[in-house]
Design a protein around this motif. Structure first.
Motif, PDB file in Angstrom:
ATOM      1  N   THR A   9       0.835  -1.198   0.000  1.00 33.33           N
ATOM      2  CA  THR A   9       0.000   0.000   0.000  1.00 33.33           C
ATOM      3  C   THR A   9       0.867   1.243   0.000  1.00 33.33           C
ATOM      4  O   THR A   9       1.996   1.226   0.522  1.00 33.33           O
ATOM      5  CB  THR A   9      -0.948   0.028   1.217  1.00 33.33           C
ATOM      6  OG1 THR A   9      -1.772   1.193   1.142  1.00 33.33           O
ATOM      7  CG2 THR A   9      -0.174   0.029   2.534  1.00 33.33           C
ATOM      8  N   ILE A  39      -4.390  -0.038  -2.423  1.00 30.03           N
ATOM      9  CA  ILE A  39      -3.817  -1.351  -2.158  1.00 30.03           C
ATOM     10  C   ILE A  39      -3.431  -1.985  -3.492  1.00 30.03           C
ATOM     11  O   ILE A  39      -4.204  -1.927  -4.457  1.00 30.03           O
ATOM     12  CB  ILE A  39      -4.829  -2.268  -1.435  1.00 30.03           C
ATOM     13  CG1 ILE A  39      -5.251  -1.665  -0.101  1.00 30.03           C
ATOM     14  CG2 ILE A  39      -4.260  -3.670  -1.254  1.00 30.03           C
ATOM     15  CD1 ILE A  39      -4.182  -1.646   0.943  1.00 30.03           C
ATOM     16  N   MET A  88      -8.590   1.647  -0.337  1.00 30.51           N
ATOM     17  CA  MET A  88      -8.238   1.184   0.999  1.00 30.51           C
ATOM     18  C   MET A  88      -9.384   0.410   1.641  1.00 30.51           C
ATOM     19  O   MET A  88      -9.181  -0.322   2.612  1.00 30.51           O
ATOM     20  CB  MET A  88      -7.848   2.367   1.890  1.00 30.51           C
ATOM     21  CG  MET A  88      -6.665   3.167   1.376  1.00 30.51           C
ATOM     22  SD  MET A  88      -5.150   2.203   1.220  1.00 30.51           S
ATOM     23  CE  MET A  88      -4.668   2.051   2.939  1.00 30.51           C
TER      24      MET A  88
END
Length: 299
Positions: free
Chosen positions: A237, A242, A257
């Motif tokens: 991340t 991500i 996220m």
């Protein structure tokens, strides 16, 4: 265009266009990268070895760390390798790296996790070297990450995450069953703040926990469609997104996220937007991100 070469293996650099599209930047191994964007050019060589782990430290000096298993090396945005002889060495089989001022190492070959300071000196660790699930034992850990006041370990061989206190004493563990199904090969972890994202390779999903292992949400599933995985290998991340190295599908997939699918790119082949340039049947192997670029180890 940029590339870091480990022998005949490639590290490929992608840049977001801002529209969700990504452009490959890769050059032959003998070509040096231009000055802009950051020149992560042929910074070091690991002859005949795969790049097994990547990490980008946005909190220190923008170093990109990489490992071929037995040592860690790094390079900075000028394209200069600050330590030609290596940042740290003597490991048995590094499978995971995280950088957050210090460097967090999962040495699966030694059944240990180790924290290094910015000079590459070991300052803490967990695991006595014996593969097991008892006190001070891990079994083939594939990743570790700081999360709030804790360090969380992907204890792959034991199908669990282990939560350590900041002094590396044991706090708790979770087998993932609070998500509705226990882990089957938790293969990597990353974190942002106190949220930990555990990559469950066997069940092709990502499970989010708080820093004490309490379940929050999950996403993914088995398949080839958007947001589905096939034996994913690594997760990273940059604090806003991500990234999952979806190895079995030859893709990198990008999520919010909260786990919402954003985009994917890759596919098997030697083209500029594909993985498997080295002829590897397992690619991509590792991924890291700095908020502007995504760094992918292509087999």
């Amino acid at each position: 265009s940029h590339a870091i070469a480990f022998g005949t293996y490639y590290l490929e650099v992608y840049a977001s266009s801002g529209s969700g599209n990504f452009t490959l930047h890769a050059l032959p191994l003998t070509t040096l990268a231009p000055a802009s964007p950051p020149s992560y050019q042929n910074g070091w060589t690991e002859t005949g070895s795969n790049i097994t782990a990547l990490a980008f430290d946005v909190f220190n000096t923008d170093y990109l760390y990489g490992s071929s298993g037995t040592r860690i090396n790094y390079t900075d945005g000028s394209g200069i390798n600050p330590s030609p002889s290596g940042f740290a060495s003597g490991f048995n089989g590094i499978s995971g790296l995280t950088a957050n001022t210090n460097v967090y190492v999962a040495d699966s070959g030694a059944n240990k996790v180790i924290e290094l300071n910015s000079s590459g000196v070991s300052i803490n660790g967990y695991g006595n070297g014996t593969a097991g699930n008892g006190a001070n034992e891990l079994n083939l850990p594939q990743g570790s990450t700081p999360a709030g006041a804790h360090v969380v370990v992907a204890d792959t061989g034991n199908d669990r995450i282990v939560v350590l206190n900041s002094d590396y004493t044991y706090n708790t563990s979770s087998d993932g069953s609070a998500s509705g199904q226990a882990f089957s090969q938790v293969y990597d972890v990353c974190s942002y703040g106190a949220t930990v994202y555990a990559l469950d390779r066997g069940l092709n999903r990502v499970v989010a926990f708080d820093s004490l292992g309490n379940f929050k949400f999950q996403f993914g599933g088995t398949g080839t469609g958007n947001g589905n995985f096939n034996s994913p290998n690594k997760i990273a991340t940059d604090g806003t997104s991500i990234y999952v190295a979806d190895t079995g599908n030859y893709l990198v997939q990008k999520f919010s996220m909260q786990g919402d699918f954003i985009t994917q790119w890759g596919g098997y082949g030697a083209g500029n937007s594909q993985f498997g340039q080295s002829g590897s049947s397992s690619a991509p192997l590792a991924v890291a991100a700095d908020g502007t670029f995504v760094y992918v180890a292509d087999g």
